[in-house]
Motif scaffolding. Sequence first.
Motif, mmCIF file in Angstrom:
data_model
loop_
_atom_site.group_PDB
_atom_site.id
_atom_site.type_symbol
_atom_site.label_atom_id
_atom_site.label_comp_id
_atom_site.label_asym_id
_atom_site.label_seq_id
_atom_site.Cartn_x
_atom_site.Cartn_y
_atom_site.Cartn_z
ATOM 1 N N LYS A 21 0.837 -1.208 0.000
ATOM 2 C CA LYS A 21 0.000 0.000 0.000
ATOM 3 C C LYS A 21 0.870 1.255 0.000
ATOM 4 O O LYS A 21 0.627 2.202 -0.751
ATOM 5 N N ILE A 22 1.897 1.258 0.832
ATOM 6 C CA ILE A 22 2.777 2.439 0.930
ATOM 7 C C ILE A 22 3.563 2.620 -0.376
ATOM 8 O O ILE A 22 3.667 3.722 -0.921
ATOM 9 N N LEU A 23 4.078 1.497 -0.878
ATOM 10 C CA LEU A 23 4.873 1.530 -2.106
ATOM 11 C C LEU A 23 4.048 2.083 -3.269
ATOM 12 O O LEU A 23 4.504 2.949 -4.026
ATOM 13 N N ALA A 24 2.838 1.570 -3.403
ATOM 14 C CA ALA A 24 1.964 1.998 -4.504
ATOM 15 C C ALA A 24 1.695 3.501 -4.401
ATOM 16 O O ALA A 24 1.734 4.219 -5.403
ATOM 17 N N ASN A 148 13.038 -6.979 8.909
ATOM 18 C CA ASN A 148 12.953 -7.252 10.356
ATOM 19 C C ASN A 148 12.735 -6.004 11.213
ATOM 20 O O ASN A 148 12.447 -6.118 12.393
ATOM 21 N N GLN A 149 12.882 -4.851 10.596
ATOM 22 C CA GLN A 149 12.606 -3.599 11.306
ATOM 23 C C GLN A 149 11.209 -3.105 10.915
ATOM 24 O O GLN A 149 10.503 -3.787 10.196
ATOM 25 N N THR A 150 10.840 -1.930 11.361
ATOM 26 C CA THR A 150 9.528 -1.395 10.971
ATOM 27 C C THR A 150 9.563 -1.006 9.488
ATOM 28 O O THR A 150 10.632 -0.733 8.934
ATOM 29 N N ILE A 151 8.383 -0.968 8.890
ATOM 30 C CA ILE A 151 8.287 -0.651 7.454
ATOM 31 C C ILE A 151 8.943 0.693 7.141
ATOM 32 O O ILE A 151 9.639 0.834 6.139
ATOM 33 N N GLN A 152 8.744 1.665 8.023
ATOM 34 C CA GLN A 152 9.315 3.004 7.803
ATOM 35 C C GLN A 152 10.831 2.943 7.617
ATOM 36 O O GLN A 152 11.401 3.748 6.896
#
Length: 168
Positions: A21-24, A148-152
Amino acid sequence: MIYDNIVLIGFMGSGKTSVGKILARQLHKKFVDVDTVIEKEQNSSINDIFDEKGEEYFRSLEQKCIDELTQKTGQVIATGGGLPIYSSIPEKSLIVYIDADFEVILNRLTAKEHAKRPLLQDESRAKALFEQRINTYKELSTFSVDANQTIQTFIHVIVDFVLDQRIL
Ligand code: S3P
């Protein structure tokens, strides 16, 4: 290579849908999620499809769905964790592997998200499935990202890679 679509692969709960969703949004592309498309078309949840029609039937729906979706171009497509194992992803897809450790995935999923996934219910079987699948994910991917970290913290790594590629 000019890619038609970006396809996200990875184990259940690795974050494919959230990343997609973020990538799009960042790339101004349309986001589609294979599981959601199947649930809408079948008017049934993944759990019910598994219960009532069986896993094999679900796998045939996945192949049909990815084949149909990739008739179009310029999309970010999130797949279910088993799709790349049982279906072939059409050529000309830029395949991004969202690579998260099993323990990270288990800790990240809410009880509700966990309950939606029939193949996660038995933890030792799920772990074995994870071990069986990771090599295939790696082999199929054009690019993999440590998730392995947050998406941000890792979304820009994917965006930077993708912006260097040619995608319709
Ligand atoms: C599956 C993953 C699920 C869903 C189904 C089967 C799998 O999707 O397609 O429960 O075999 O790994 P997510 O990867 O979005 O959880």
